[in-house]
Design an enzyme around this catalytic site. Structure first.
Site, PDB file in Angstrom:
ATOM      1  N   SER A   1      11.334 -11.507   6.077  1.00 28.93           N
ATOM      2  CA  SER A   1      11.154 -12.738   5.291  1.00 28.93           C
ATOM      3  C   SER A   1       9.731 -12.915   4.770  1.00 28.93           C
ATOM      4  CB  SER A   1      11.539 -13.956   6.134  1.00 28.93           C
ATOM      5  OG  SER A   1      10.697 -14.061   7.255  1.00 28.93           O
TER       6      SER A   1
ATOM      7  N   HIS B   1       5.670 -17.598   9.595  1.00 29.53           N
ATOM      8  CA  HIS B   1       5.815 -17.706   8.137  1.00 29.53           C
ATOM      9  C   HIS B   1       4.550 -18.303   7.541  1.00 29.53           C
ATOM     10  CE1 HIS B   1      10.118 -17.730   9.512  1.00 29.53           C
ATOM     11  NE2 HIS B   1      10.181 -16.851   8.544  1.00 29.53           N
TER      12      HIS B   1
ATOM     13  N   ASP C   1       4.753 -22.251  12.468  1.00 25.66           N
ATOM     14  CA  ASP C   1       5.521 -21.509  13.484  1.00 25.66           C
ATOM     15  C   ASP C   1       4.842 -20.192  13.851  1.00 25.66           C
ATOM     16  OD1 ASP C   1       6.024 -19.908  11.311  1.00 25.66           O
ATOM     17  OD2 ASP C   1       8.165 -20.337  11.199  1.00 25.66           O
TER      18      ASP C   1
END
Lengths: 218, 218, 218, 218, 218, 218, 218, 218
Positions: free
Chosen positions: C15, C194, C191
């Site tokens: 991601s 990301h 977090d």
């Protein structure tokens, strides 16, 4: 069990308390108490002590600091005439110092925090029969972590405030620490702040134990 | 506490179990277990017994009857190799007889229900170490109510099936009845079927008590 | 500057690489490269070396582990015939061990990680002229943190793989550590995984420095 | 590096500056600075000079002309007490003359532009320590193009204003022209005005070079 | 007026022709012809020659090049058995060379364009009674602009193809040039390609004049 | 051609004029004139007489009757200082009598219609150089139809008002009737009121012919 | 009352029957019968004759002609084994001739209509005990209107088909005509086809009277 | 038939009356009367007595109790000058006592209900020629059910109020009871309060019978 028949229990705090509760009233049908620890506490009360008729109200608001609580204290706490008041505030007071270090007007430093919290509890004592102070927390197992260490200091302020005003007190950080001995923080909250279902259960259990909830009551 | 280290616990059922769980896997991050009793059970397990490493999986599917379970039993139960299996089915089997009385092919009558449930449990016993059978329920205090009476008969079938296969057994109707002595059904579910937070807590407590969950464990 | 005229540069990863890139092609108009470090790298290349005609392609996919890369390596890497290949994988391989500790089939342990990564790079060397291996990272300043420590071990595997196959190597953890000396992790990613714009800039700078990008070129 | 510790840097302008920034504050969490050159500038500052604690604020507003800036100058610039002020305005002042030639009250002609810009900079000099004036631009390589030629004249006004008030000055048109020697305008912006990622990087690089940003700083 | 009673008129092309037409059929109720020049042509035909019963079909597809037309020529043109066929293609064949210069497989160079267009018209002549070839265009007044110059060369290919196959021919670039003598391109299309209502009217007028539409018919 | 250089042309009316125009200004970029006959008229003017610099404004509002026009006449007409004014009103004045016959306060009967229209035109004559009155219409071929007959009477009022104030006049009903000789109403509007593209073209052609638009102008 | 205990009543037709019914089954919970005359008929049956246990199914599909019914007759009618079958088809068969006169393949002319309808009823008679044929209609009071006149001819075909096969017959046009003596069509349907609540009630009443529904039954 | 030519009939009540009616007017085009019994009553009136010209208005509002009606009685009832007034209120007055037993300020107990209803009817009698009082209801067949029993007592108050003020009276509970002899409540409403189409038909039939509607009128 400390709550008595027909008492009203009001929660106030930040996004951890809010959890998408119904605005503005924070009580009523259709998950009006939100989806966090407040709803869990209420569900256990209603399903275990249906005969008591406890009325639960959630006045949490996302992003709030103790400064924001002060601004709405009269309307959202004092005017509500609740028998019980539960307060958990401070996470945003600290977090902004760490995620937005250069936007200083968003920070609530510890002396202002202590002073405002003291003032709020002092006025609330006149209307509420019982007050519960919950510490802010940071789901980080390393006590040397800078934000965890700061949060611990704010938690200490809460403890001192509880002692000074002789309120009930919940050390939420200690409750999380017990789980963190076995599990990594990411199992409770990716950002170490907004708990998943497991994390809210930790908070609800700590709350219910504090009011001498009888888990084995039939 | 009956669950042992590293065991896997699988729930299957209808919309009460489903509660918007993640499809198809029914486990993982981001409230994958849904927002009902399954998530509550898991949250209490994880936060109280973090050292056990229990893995919970939710395979509930809205609208399912025992007929639908049979169609997906191999893939969604037997192939999952879970140590524990919890089954709550039957509400839709009965409800369609009452809300759609003239669409008869949607009804699952009691003999078919008994037979199919028996067959499912018989095959499951070969793979799961422990099985929990939960009765269907109807949050209606009047035992003479037609649908409640029918549901009670289906619940009796579940009890007999549990006895025959020597599984654990949860009488969810009895659990709700305790609350209904004090509160009207509308406090738990407007339609007497889909529980609000209070109602799911009733189910979760019944489940956790059945597996000897220690509420006072530190 | 290591890239030469008309070369094609392909990024693959999870991601952090993906960042909402266009599916399936990962190149073209309308922010097809996503909004993360890949787009930053490309923008600096195009605006500084417009005469080179570099073609950038983004094949990142959210949630991927090295296992997932292997499954799509032929189609998404080998068949693309890129001159340059940049690989950053491993965060999810580690993270699942910490946020979903009991769903073990989602974990990719270090030996499997080493073996699969080695195999991928070995095959890629036959088609790509140059390979860049970027370590996974965890934006946590405490090296004793369990997940950080694990991630460091995976990063060490990447380093060893780079040495074995004589590829270029980027220690992304080291790049973040430099910033963490002055700023708390929450300024880069709530977090710790990301990155916000600041965090992606750290990655892009590390990448561009590795290919000897001339920041002062007119 | 011209920016000093704890300084505040405020950007104002039109849609090129705005880029979907958070309204009204233009700073804070969650990509509050938008997705254009302002965010790029800030990300490079934060990731390269984390020790400086620069605070960046974005007050761009889509569709603005110098007339609109004047209307909100007190509130959005003077009251902000920023140490640095960066202004890029004029594209809409010109563009409306070309895309809506008959709606004349939307046009800001060059004398009004000169006069209003001069007035704004004069007042800003009293509060901001440093001012950066960026020219408007038109990503069109043909200097004889009517709109490009007009935009060049507005750019010349900006240059003269910068000289008169001794501010820093960025010739954004010149920055784009360098790229246009190699690439067609459509690679930077389909409409020659709203830049894609490449175009915003051109602006950010020009800005960072003007404040003596050290690209090679470790 | 060249169209005769009960004839069918089919348009094919790219996004300029498509304009959000109904998929897949491109005819029928509810603005099935889209909102561009095709709808304008049809509306003038129907409202001025209601006695003719012309049937208009729109088979434009956004993003198409001559290569894409070839792939669907059998189904979308030959199988439709239209009496008239109007083709406008080539803008994307050229544009990709300028906005995505390094993604070369998306470019359709002039020889391939000439060849494929020739082949398409040759086969269409066998089924359609009349063919109209419209040039691609670029709403840019400077003939020395690189993309305009390239587009002019593609337009020349269309002209030669029309002459070779003796079809009707519309020089859309010339039609736009007439307006550009008085107005800047931005009044017709911000990106010089996708026309606003003014621009589509230029195309519709050119088309209607080519088929000897009688504007003054009562 | 009756319009002269730099003149402003304002349209006012109901939903047929409105057609999703931009609110509140009714002019500018992005199809601000809506998608009906006003946009068509403007597009033909701009593309055919680009040298005139006509400015078109659309002030139509869905559902309006002559009563509503009166309420906003000062602001939306007189204050606009347009050289030309085009008015088409009356359809809703009549339609409500037929689709909501018992909600009488929504009906505007013919004497009120005549009086208010007269008053509006009288005041408008003082500011606008030229006025165009368009009749309301009903796309129904049978003149004995009750609503059509009523609409004809309202159209007659418009004609008389035009004669009294010596304005230009457009008989839109007559324009539709010409098409209705060949086509059924459903080809123009399912509800006989809101025209599709064909119907709006009928209105635009009637308008353009009334101002001596030269269709064959090069 | 012609319907008998436990009978199944199936409706088929076009958008007037469909009215947003649940697809594909057309029966069940949550307004599965749509919001038109079928739902009205069912509601009156269920609320007045609850003891009969009638099962109603809606298989209407928007846009259908008799040609479309034929294509799905086996699956949607014959395989359903209903005791009663109600058919209302033909509006689109006629309407397309009037709103899309030049798209001739969408027209179903009267001989094809007669033939296909006859064939459908012939096969249905073998499975359904009772058939009800409802005419198509056009809510236009003028019998000389072209589309109304055509619709009347199709209605006549329905009548003849009903007589030939000795089915029940409903003249829906006659039912609407009664209302049209007092009210203008726009009170029932703006487009003279899709009825509002008033119009669907006309259809439901005609249907219920045909099956000898007892309105005064207690 | 009790309604006379040109009379106006106004309904007021809670969500059962509201049913998504148009706000604020509650009359006009596009299903302005909502989708419940009010729309059914109006449709039967308009389609059966089109010559009467009855005007129906719906002023129901979801969630209303008699307290809410009092707050808006002047504006929504008295100022409306309707000839007929129909009132159905009380369900929420009772329901909140059962679904939110501890939020007592939301409960309207029977004495307040009686008093406020009496006051409302007394004032309404001065403006409306005829008043219809409909009881609240609970679709529960067991008269010993607590909420049903309470609702019956409120219904009795309505009956006494009707007698005192000599208004028309509808016992909606009795109407539902007739159906409940044959069908289970779930066939009419899952939550026993909000009726499906069947349930609204029960209400509409009761209403129409009360005003001597002639079902067999041609």
């Amino acid at each position: 069990m400390k709550l008595k028949k027909d008492q009203k229990l009001l929660f106030i705090g930040d996004s951890v308390t809010d959890c998408d509760r119904a605005k503005p009233h924070g009580e009523g049908l259709f998950q009006a108490l939100g989806t966090g620890y407040v709803s869990l506490v209420d569900s256990f009360l209603q399903s275990t002590y249906p005969e008591l008729g406890i009325r639960t109200v959630n006045k949490g608001l996302s992003g709030n600091t103790v400064r924001d609580l002060k601004a709405r204290w009269q309307e959202d706490v004092l005017d509500q005439n609740s028998d019980w008041l539960s307060v958990m505030i401070g996470i945003n007071d600290v977090w902004r110092q760490f995620d937005s270090p250069f936007i200083k007007h968003q920070h609530v430093y510890i002396e202002e925090y202590r002073e405002k919290l003291d003032e709020l509890i002092a006025t609330a004592k006149q209307s509420a029969e019982q007050i519960i102070l919950m510490t802010p927390y940071y789901i980080e197992p390393n006590p040397a972590d800078e934000m965890r260490a700061t949060m611990d200091r704010y938690g200490e302020v809460v403890k001192q405030t509880a002692e000074k005003h002789q309120t009930l007190f919940i050390d939420t950080q200690a409750a999380f620490n017990q789980v963190l001995e076995h599990l990594y923080p990411a199992t409770l909250a990716w950002d170490r702040v907004h708990p998943n279902a497991n994390g809210h259960t930790v908070l609800a259990k700590a709350f219910l134990n504090t009011i001498d909830f009888d888990w084995n009551k039939q």
